[in-house]
Design a protein around this motif. Structure first.
Motif, PDB file in Angstrom:
ATOM      1  N   ARG A   1       3.484   1.773  -1.675  1.00  0.00           N
ATOM      2  CA  ARG A   1       4.233   1.960  -2.890  1.00  0.00           C
ATOM      3  C   ARG A   1       3.552   3.155  -3.658  1.00  0.00           C
ATOM      4  O   ARG A   1       2.339   3.172  -4.014  1.00  0.00           O
ATOM      5  N   GLN A   2       4.220   3.942  -4.341  1.00  0.00           N
ATOM      6  CA  GLN A   2       3.598   5.289  -4.759  1.00  0.00           C
ATOM      7  C   GLN A   2       4.050   5.119  -6.361  1.00  0.00           C
ATOM      8  O   GLN A   2       5.168   4.886  -6.807  1.00  0.00           O
TER       9      GLN A   2
ATOM     10  N   SER B   1       0.875  -1.188   0.002  1.00  0.00           N
ATOM     11  CA  SER B   1       0.090   0.034   0.170  1.00  0.00           C
ATOM     12  C   SER B   1       0.853   1.325  -0.032  1.00  0.00           C
ATOM     13  O   SER B   1       0.297   2.248  -0.510  1.00  0.00           O
TER      14      SER B   1
ATOM     15  N   ASP C   1       3.714  17.288  -9.487  1.00  0.00           N
ATOM     16  CA  ASP C   1       3.127  16.134  -8.543  1.00  0.00           C
ATOM     17  C   ASP C   1       2.165  15.549  -9.170  1.00  0.00           C
ATOM     18  O   ASP C   1       1.756  14.423  -8.496  1.00  0.00           O
TER      19      ASP C   1
ATOM     20  N   PHE D   1       5.973   2.034 -10.322  1.00  0.00           N
ATOM     21  CA  PHE D   1       5.879   2.588  -9.081  1.00  0.00           C
ATOM     22  C   PHE D   1       7.145   3.171  -8.502  1.00  0.00           C
ATOM     23  O   PHE D   1       7.467   3.213  -7.149  1.00  0.00           O
ATOM     24  N   ASN D   2       7.756   3.999  -9.374  1.00  0.00           N
ATOM     25  CA  ASN D   2       9.182   4.679  -8.704  1.00  0.00           C
ATOM     26  C   ASN D   2      10.111   3.323  -8.151  1.00  0.00           C
ATOM     27  O   ASN D   2      10.658   4.028  -7.367  1.00  0.00           O
TER      28      ASN D   2
ATOM     29  N   PRO E   1      -2.532  12.968  -8.369  1.00  0.00           N
ATOM     30  CA  PRO E   1      -2.734  11.775  -7.277  1.00  0.00           C
ATOM     31  C   PRO E   1      -4.080  11.812  -6.708  1.00  0.00           C
ATOM     32  O   PRO E   1      -4.479  10.736  -6.384  1.00  0.00           O
TER      33      PRO E   1
ATOM     34  N   THR F   1       6.265   9.752 -10.103  1.00  0.00           N
ATOM     35  CA  THR F   1       5.785  11.261 -10.334  1.00  0.00           C
ATOM     36  C   THR F   1       6.489  11.819 -11.351  1.00  0.00           C
ATOM     37  O   THR F   1       7.704  11.400 -11.943  1.00  0.00           O
TER      38      THR F   1
ATOM     39  N   VAL G   1       1.103  12.026 -11.413  1.00  0.00           N
ATOM     40  CA  VAL G   1       1.790  10.718 -11.577  1.00  0.00           C
ATOM     41  C   VAL G   1       1.585  10.234 -12.890  1.00  0.00           C
ATOM     42  O   VAL G   1       0.735  10.367 -13.660  1.00  0.00           O
TER      43      VAL G   1
END
Length: 342
Positions: free
Chosen positions: A41-42, A39, A61, A197-198, A72, A45, A63
């Motif tokens: 994980r981002q 959860s 900012d 997810f970067n 986001p 960007t 994604v």
């Protein structure tokens, strides 16, 4: 001394509640830790992309998604055992409902063209008349066809490529998919992504855009080069239901046994079929694509809503000559297979 021994050893029944509690927590901790890690994980960007390879007007900012650049606030994660409903709300496993993401900001395609939500909260529909691929995000190549009537299932397999030789902050997506025609309202995508997810690794996730103006995905799962990926999108209404509002998008790694499923309610009738797509953001060199320079989608099968296997009349579209860099883009089809060259 004797009293202490009696207290410790002569009444073991007093310890059993604590033993069971310890065992229960021991069994749950890895799962909870994994859920928390997943959860957390981002998505990649815009700010992390090289300045030369990102549109100047897209906010930093925002994604990167398989549907373009999104705020986001306009991206929501559907966890295991949750269902995305037609209004964008999320039904959880215990029956409670999470409110949909509140999305009021425009999103952008790879070139930085703004796409405002419509009054109904969906992305502005895109006409598919005489089109060979969508023009509102970063698709580089696709093999596709318009069926003329609703389909009930699409399934395809492909292998995870090697890590790009130039493993920078670019994102690379491969997927089959389903859309509406003559106007695009949403898309179902079982996605394999590099650095999605970067994370500078390959992951799989199931995606659906753009219910209630948002783009939605499952928690990601890590995969490795050489693994076999299967993407499977199918109606949950059963054989004979022509216009089903309930679908599953399954993305599975048959090598490591892991999979992710997004149960969703797509908008409109699904008739535009994509056997394979390459989509890229933030790349400025052909070395930032996988070194194999080609990806084969095999076992590509399409069914109608009555369960009959179809024979697609595939056509293709790939990057225009104005795109830089040019990376030997080409397409081919064979029995049950589509090939993307780059």
């Amino acid at each position: 001394m004797n009293y202490s021994k009696r207290r410790l050893f002569t009444s073991p029944q007093h310890l059993w509640p604590f033993v069971f509690a310890w065992l229960f927590l021991t069994m749950l901790t890895p799962a909870h830790a994994a859920d928390a890690a997943s959860s957390a994980r981002q998505l990649t960007t815009v700010a992390t992309l090289s300045e030369a390879a990102r549109p100047a007007n897209v906010p930093s900012d925002y994604v990167v998604t398989p549907n373009g650049f999104f705020s986001p606030d306009c991206v929501q994660v559907i966890h295991a055992h949750e269902n995305l409903r037609a209004d964008g709300s999320i039904r959880q496993s215990d029956g409670t409902v999470r409110a949909p993401a509140k999305c009021g900001r425009a999103h952008y395609d790879r070139q930085g063209h703004s796409i405002a939500p419509t009054a109904a909260g969906h992305a502005a529909p895109v006409s598919t008349a005489n089109a060979v691929e969508p023009d509102y995000h970063g698709w580089i190549e696709s093999v596709n066809y318009q069926n003329g009537s609703n389909v009930g299932r699409l399934r395809a397999s492909w292998k995870v490529p090697s890590t790009p030789n130039d493993a920078g902050n670019q994102t690379v997506f491969f997927f089959p998919g389903l859309e509406q025609t003559p106007t695009v309202q949403s898309i179902l995508q079982p996605v394999l992504g590099w650095n999605g997810f970067n994370d500078h690794t390959w992951t799989i996730a199931s995606w659906n855009c753009c219910t209630a103006g948002t783009t939605t995905h499952t928690d990601p799962v890590n995969v490795s080069p050489g693994d076999e990926i299967v993407g499977d999108m199918y109606s949950l209404c059963g054989v004979g239901v022509y216009d089903c509002g309930s679908w599953s998008i399954v993305t599975q790694d048959t090598t490591n046994g892991q999979s992710v499923t997004l149960n969703t309610a797509p908008q409109g009738e699904l008739q535009w079929v994509f056997g394979g797509v390459l989509e890229v953001y933030g790349f400025s060199s052909c070395n930032q694509l996988p070194p194999e320079a080609s990806t084969q989608f095999y076992g590509v099968s399409v069914w109608d809503t009555n369960g009959n296997v179809l024979s697609p009349s595939w056509q293709g579209g790939f990057a225009s000559s104005s795109l830089s860099p040019q990376c030997n883009y080409n397409l081919a089809v064979g029995p049950g297979s589509v090939y993307l060259y780059y």
